[in-house]
Design a protein around this motif. Structure first.
Motif, PDB file in Angstrom:
ATOM      1  N   ASP A  14       0.808  -1.228   0.000  1.00  0.00           N
ATOM      2  CA  ASP A  14       0.000   0.000   0.000  1.00  0.00           C
ATOM      3  C   ASP A  14       0.839   1.277   0.000  1.00  0.00           C
ATOM      4  O   ASP A  14       0.441   2.295   0.570  1.00  0.00           O
ATOM      5  CB  ASP A  14      -0.971   0.010   1.202  1.00  0.00           C
ATOM      6  CG  ASP A  14      -1.850  -1.231   1.218  1.00  0.00           C
ATOM      7  OD1 ASP A  14      -2.210  -1.696   0.120  1.00  0.00           O
ATOM      8  OD2 ASP A  14      -2.140  -1.735   2.314  1.00  0.00           O
ATOM      9  N   GLU A  15       1.980   1.226  -0.641  1.00  0.00           N
ATOM     10  CA  GLU A  15       2.875   2.392  -0.685  1.00  0.00           C
ATOM     11  C   GLU A  15       2.401   3.435  -1.694  1.00  0.00           C
ATOM     12  O   GLU A  15       2.961   4.532  -1.765  1.00  0.00           O
ATOM     13  CB  GLU A  15       4.302   1.950  -1.049  1.00  0.00           C
ATOM     14  CG  GLU A  15       4.982   1.008  -0.052  1.00  0.00           C
ATOM     15  CD  GLU A  15       4.683  -0.461  -0.322  1.00  0.00           C
ATOM     16  OE1 GLU A  15       3.810  -0.746  -1.171  1.00  0.00           O
ATOM     17  OE2 GLU A  15       5.315  -1.313   0.327  1.00  0.00           O
ATOM     18  N   GLY A  16       1.401   3.054  -2.520  1.00  0.00           N
ATOM     19  CA  GLY A  16       0.946   3.970  -3.576  1.00  0.00           C
ATOM     20  C   GLY A  16       1.459   3.522  -4.945  1.00  0.00           C
ATOM     21  O   GLY A  16       1.549   4.325  -5.876  1.00  0.00           O
ATOM     22  N   LYS A  17       1.749   2.221  -5.048  1.00  0.00           N
ATOM     23  CA  LYS A  17       2.296   1.683  -6.315  1.00  0.00           C
ATOM     24  C   LYS A  17       1.346   1.953  -7.482  1.00  0.00           C
ATOM     25  O   LYS A  17       1.763   2.357  -8.560  1.00  0.00           O
ATOM     26  CB  LYS A  17       2.520   0.157  -6.187  1.00  0.00           C
ATOM     27  CG  LYS A  17       3.510  -0.238  -5.101  1.00  0.00           C
ATOM     28  CD  LYS A  17       3.615  -1.733  -4.948  1.00  0.00           C
ATOM     29  CE  LYS A  17       2.382  -2.399  -4.388  1.00  0.00           C
ATOM     30  NZ  LYS A  17       2.056  -2.070  -2.985  1.00  0.00           N
ATOM     31  N   GLY A  18       0.038   1.698  -7.242  1.00  0.00           N
ATOM     32  CA  GLY A  18      -0.947   1.839  -8.315  1.00  0.00           C
ATOM     33  C   GLY A  18      -0.929   3.240  -8.887  1.00  0.00           C
ATOM     34  O   GLY A  18      -0.836   3.442 -10.099  1.00  0.00           O
ATOM     35  N   GLY A  41      -4.523  -4.456  -3.736  1.00  0.00           N
ATOM     36  CA  GLY A  41      -5.530  -3.421  -3.987  1.00  0.00           C
ATOM     37  C   GLY A  41      -4.791  -2.156  -4.376  1.00  0.00           C
ATOM     38  O   GLY A  41      -4.099  -1.569  -3.554  1.00  0.00           O
ATOM     39  N   THR A  43      -4.999   1.602  -5.898  1.00  0.00           N
ATOM     40  CA  THR A  43      -6.001   2.656  -6.097  1.00  0.00           C
ATOM     41  C   THR A  43      -5.519   3.725  -7.075  1.00  0.00           C
ATOM     42  O   THR A  43      -4.432   4.274  -6.901  1.00  0.00           O
ATOM     43  CB  THR A  43      -6.280   3.356  -4.742  1.00  0.00           C
ATOM     44  OG1 THR A  43      -6.426   2.344  -3.750  1.00  0.00           O
ATOM     45  CG2 THR A  43      -7.530   4.209  -4.807  1.00  0.00           C
ATOM     46  N   SER A 301      -7.558  -1.168   0.817  1.00  0.00           N
ATOM     47  CA  SER A 301      -8.365  -1.105  -0.397  1.00  0.00           C
ATOM     48  C   SER A 301      -8.944  -2.462  -0.801  1.00  0.00           C
ATOM     49  O   SER A 301      -9.840  -2.536  -1.624  1.00  0.00           O
ATOM     50  CB  SER A 301      -7.559  -0.511  -1.559  1.00  0.00           C
ATOM     51  OG  SER A 301      -6.192  -0.584  -1.353  1.00  0.00           O
ATOM     52  N   ARG A 307      -5.632   0.367   8.569  1.00  0.00           N
ATOM     53  CA  ARG A 307      -4.214   0.006   8.535  1.00  0.00           C
ATOM     54  C   ARG A 307      -3.517   0.449   9.809  1.00  0.00           C
ATOM     55  O   ARG A 307      -3.860   1.495  10.375  1.00  0.00           O
ATOM     56  CB  ARG A 307      -3.521   0.652   7.333  1.00  0.00           C
ATOM     57  CG  ARG A 307      -4.036   0.124   5.995  1.00  0.00           C
ATOM     58  CD  ARG A 307      -3.446   0.895   4.813  1.00  0.00           C
ATOM     59  NE  ARG A 307      -3.949   0.391   3.545  1.00  0.00           N
ATOM     60  CZ  ARG A 307      -4.120   1.137   2.443  1.00  0.00           C
ATOM     61  NH1 ARG A 307      -3.820   2.424   2.465  1.00  0.00           N
ATOM     62  NH2 ARG A 307      -4.571   0.599   1.341  1.00  0.00           N
ATOM     63  N   LYS A 333       2.991  10.184  -0.361  1.00  0.00           N
ATOM     64  CA  LYS A 333       2.180  10.623   0.775  1.00  0.00           C
ATOM     65  C   LYS A 333       2.878  11.619   1.698  1.00  0.00           C
ATOM     66  O   LYS A 333       2.561  11.715   2.878  1.00  0.00           O
ATOM     67  CB  LYS A 333       1.646   9.405   1.553  1.00  0.00           C
ATOM     68  CG  LYS A 333       0.833   8.459   0.655  1.00  0.00           C
ATOM     69  CD  LYS A 333       0.020   7.446   1.402  1.00  0.00           C
ATOM     70  CE  LYS A 333      -1.396   7.872   1.626  1.00  0.00           C
ATOM     71  NZ  LYS A 333      -2.325   6.761   1.856  1.00  0.00           N
ATOM     72  N   ASP A 335       2.468  14.659   1.607  1.00  0.00           N
ATOM     73  CA  ASP A 335       1.445  15.667   1.959  1.00  0.00           C
ATOM     74  C   ASP A 335       0.728  15.321   3.258  1.00  0.00           C
ATOM     75  O   ASP A 335       0.151  16.194   3.902  1.00  0.00           O
ATOM     76  CB  ASP A 335       0.409  15.783   0.824  1.00  0.00           C
ATOM     77  CG  ASP A 335      -0.205  14.434   0.493  1.00  0.00           C
ATOM     78  OD1 ASP A 335       0.522  13.577  -0.057  1.00  0.00           O
ATOM     79  OD2 ASP A 335      -1.389  14.207   0.813  1.00  0.00           O
ATOM     80  N   SER A 416       5.360  11.811  -4.645  1.00  0.00           N
ATOM     81  CA  SER A 416       3.913  11.901  -4.841  1.00  0.00           C
ATOM     82  C   SER A 416       3.334  12.808  -3.763  1.00  0.00           C
ATOM     83  O   SER A 416       3.633  12.641  -2.573  1.00  0.00           O
ATOM     84  CB  SER A 416       3.316  10.500  -4.768  1.00  0.00           C
ATOM     85  OG  SER A 416       1.916  10.573  -4.788  1.00  0.00           O
ATOM     86  N   GLY A 418      -0.112  13.677  -3.443  1.00  0.00           N
ATOM     87  CA  GLY A 418      -1.565  13.578  -3.286  1.00  0.00           C
ATOM     88  C   GLY A 418      -2.045  12.352  -4.029  1.00  0.00           C
ATOM     89  O   GLY A 418      -1.309  11.780  -4.837  1.00  0.00           O
TER      90      GLY A 418
HETATM   91  P1  GDP Z   1      -0.796   0.286  -3.509  1.00  0.00           P
HETATM   92  O1  GDP Z   1      -1.349  -0.997  -3.019  1.00  0.00           O
HETATM   93  O2  GDP Z   1       0.670   0.415  -3.270  1.00  0.00           O
HETATM   94  O3  GDP Z   1      -1.170   0.589  -4.930  1.00  0.00           O
HETATM   95  O4  GDP Z   1      -1.464   1.434  -2.609  1.00  0.00           O
HETATM   96  P2  GDP Z   1      -3.027   1.559  -2.221  1.00  0.00           P
HETATM   97  O5  GDP Z   1      -3.758   2.058  -3.405  1.00  0.00           O
HETATM   98  O6  GDP Z   1      -3.524   0.323  -1.565  1.00  0.00           O
HETATM   99  O7  GDP Z   1      -2.943   2.629  -1.070  1.00  0.00           O
HETATM  100  C1  GDP Z   1      -2.397   3.887  -1.286  1.00  0.00           C
HETATM  101  C2  GDP Z   1      -3.487   4.949  -0.936  1.00  0.00           C
HETATM  102  O8  GDP Z   1      -2.885   6.216  -0.856  1.00  0.00           O
HETATM  103  C3  GDP Z   1      -4.549   5.056  -2.000  1.00  0.00           C
HETATM  104  O9  GDP Z   1      -5.759   5.429  -1.359  1.00  0.00           O
HETATM  105  C4  GDP Z   1      -4.049   6.200  -2.878  1.00  0.00           C
HETATM  106  O10 GDP Z   1      -5.119   6.904  -3.524  1.00  0.00           O
HETATM  107  C5  GDP Z   1      -3.395   7.080  -1.868  1.00  0.00           C
HETATM  108  N1  GDP Z   1      -2.218   7.836  -2.341  1.00  0.00           N
HETATM  109  C6  GDP Z   1      -1.271   7.466  -3.238  1.00  0.00           C
HETATM  110  N2  GDP Z   1      -0.297   8.401  -3.303  1.00  0.00           N
HETATM  111  C7  GDP Z   1      -0.665   9.375  -2.440  1.00  0.00           C
HETATM  112  C8  GDP Z   1      -0.052  10.609  -2.029  1.00  0.00           C
HETATM  113  O11 GDP Z   1       1.023  10.990  -2.466  1.00  0.00           O
HETATM  114  N3  GDP Z   1      -0.716  11.349  -1.083  1.00  0.00           N
HETATM  115  C9  GDP Z   1      -1.916  10.957  -0.561  1.00  0.00           C
HETATM  116  N4  GDP Z   1      -2.484  11.727   0.366  1.00  0.00           N
HETATM  117  N5  GDP Z   1      -2.500   9.796  -0.911  1.00  0.00           N
HETATM  118  C10 GDP Z   1      -1.872   9.017  -1.824  1.00  0.00           C
END
Ligand code: GDP
Ligand code: IMO
Ligand code: MG
Length: 432
Positions: A14-18, A41, A43, A301, A307, A333, A335, A416, A418
């Protein structure tokens, strides 16, 4: 020349890979998942529209991309078709764009029951799995009894294998776990229903990827699911997932040549999170935990679980960067720190040799006895949300970023700021 990139999570997922893969996909033609299943998951947020992907690679919104699920991915036929249907309801067509390996193992009903039954039996020692049947599916692969996409080509053989497996699992479910059993007809009829769609997408993925790489000037992106600390061999065992989320998984899970990888991008959050049980040396339990859950929207997600949150751990990050040959880092993240007057980062452990910490099995290592050493950073007074230029970041944020780069020894080339696709700072090109 091709520039091929591996994107790996550096923490517990959940690091924001998607989000980041979606941003990078403009420059890639082929996006490949090579491990994990619909436990992931990912997002994406584009113009206020949120899409959560579980199996389909995160480059899907870019129409020019072709998407592959390599042999290392486990596929739940029902969830696979469901995801294709959801995407199609958003007018995203996967016709002639999505291909799967005949060697992907199938996640079936008895895997889910086994996953849930085992967790129930573990009681307070549960792993906290996503309950998607992922562990039992990989077990079947290792035990050489699993059912693959390729088995759908032969209904007689499929029926025989399925009967044997259902006998084996129903016996355990009934007599050992006292849990509900599964019915042959339910599973078999579903497989027959979905088989044509699955089979129409079968391709020889190792051949294709190596062929593209040798003959076309187009880039391939390998999309990691989960995070390096959830790796079966190198993570916080036994609180891990059942696949190799570290760099080796790319090769075993897709069949691509060793010389096809040009860069490895490690993605990490400004803080840490994990879902499920297991060690977490920098975990926060006070109101700061609620701050990160609320401000960072840290709700799983896939399962909707809250979490767990904690400070960034540079001991674990350094180890994962080195183990995965990471050449570029992406910080996400940042921000979420807006609004904190100060924050901490773990720069060592008081009582352990840092580098050895993960090589000790968890039965030997008492994670609870780890005492992190923290460095305190000053926060900033402005909002970082949506910033797209490095020069627009406040001095305090720049100092924090440079500190991490110096500690880990790898540049942070993407930041990133947001959840939206547009909220990103491309500090340096990682791909031309
Ligand atoms: P993944 O599993 O690594 O793809 O990450 P997830 O999608 O499970 O969780 C990351 C969450 O952080 C999602 O809700 C994204 O929309 C959100 N997100 C991703 N990058 C950023 C960021 O730079 N800032 C903020 N505030 N949210 C972010
Ligand atoms: P993405 O790709 C975060 C965790 C589960 C559990 C452990 C084992 O979105 O980063 P499993 O169902 O895989 O047997 O569960 O792994 N887990 C994840 N945590 N993000 C994920 O994926 C995860 N996939 C599995 O919570 O702790
Ligand atoms: Mg996720």
């Amino acid at each position: 020349m091709n520039k091929n990139l591996v994107v790996l999570g550096m923490q517990w997922g959940d690091e924001g890979k998607g989000k980041v893969i979606d941003c990078l996909s403009k420059k890639f033609h082929y996006i490949v998942r090579y491990q994990g299943g619909h436990n992931a998951g990912h997002t994406l947020l584009v113009n206020d529209q949120k899409i959560v992907l579980h199996l389909i690679p995160s480059g899907v919104l870019h129409k020019h991309t072709k998407l592959f699920l390599g042999n290392g991915v486990v596929i739940s036929p029902i969830d696979f078709i469901k995801e294709i249907d959801i995407l199609s309801s958003y007018n995203i067509s996967l016709e002639n764009r999505l291909f799967i390996s005949r060697n992907c193992f199938l996640v079936l009903g008895y895997h889910i029951n086994m996953d849930l039954a085992r967790e129930k039996k573990l009681g307070k020692y549960l792993i906290g799995t996503t309950g998607r049947g992922i562990g039992p599916t990989y077990e079947d692969k290792v035990a050489r009894r699993g059912i693959t996409v390729g088995d759908l080509f032969n209904e007689d053989l499929l029926s025989q294998k399925l009967k044997n497996n259902i006998d084996y699992y129903n016996f355990q479910l009934n007599h050992y776990y006292n849990y509900s059993t599964v019915k042959f007809d339910d599973i078999f009829l579903n497989l027959i229903k979905y088989k044509d769609i699955l089979l129409s997408k079968v391709k020889d993925i190792p051949y294709l990827l190596n062929y593209y790489n040798d003959t076309e000037p187009k880039n391939i992106l390998f999309e990691g699911a989960q995070g390096a600390l959830l790796d079966l061999d190198h993570g916080t065992f036994p609180y891990v997932t059942s696949s190799n989320t570290t760099i080796g998984g790319v090769f075993t899970g897709s069949g691509v040549n060793l010389n096809s990888i040009n860069c490895v991008l490690g993605i990490f959050k400004a803080y840490c999170t994990r879902v499920g049980s297991g060690p977490f040396p920098t975990e926060l339990t006070d109101e700061l935990n609620s701050y990160f859950v609320d401000k960072g929207k840290e709700i799983g997600s896939t399962t909707g679980r809250r979490r767990r949150t904690g400070w960034l751990d540079l001991v674990l990050l350094s180890r994962m960067v080195s183990l995965n040959s990471v050449s570029s880092l992406c910080l996400t993240k940042i921000d979420v720190f807006d609004g904190l007057s100060e924050f901490k980062v773990c720069i060592g452990y008081q009582n352990y040799d840092d580098l050895n910490v993960l090589s000790m099995s968890s039965s030997v290592l008492d994670w609870n006895s780890i005492r992190p050493v923290y460095k305190v950073f000053s926060g900033w007074k402005t909002s970082l949300l949506g910033i797209t230029k490095f020069s627009d970041l406040p001095t305090e944020a720049k100092y924090y970023i440079h500190y991490i780069e110096n500690f880990v020894g790898v540049p942070i080339n993407i930041i990133s700021t947001g959840p939206d696709r547009s909220s990103i700072i491309m500090v340096r090109d990682i791909i031309n």
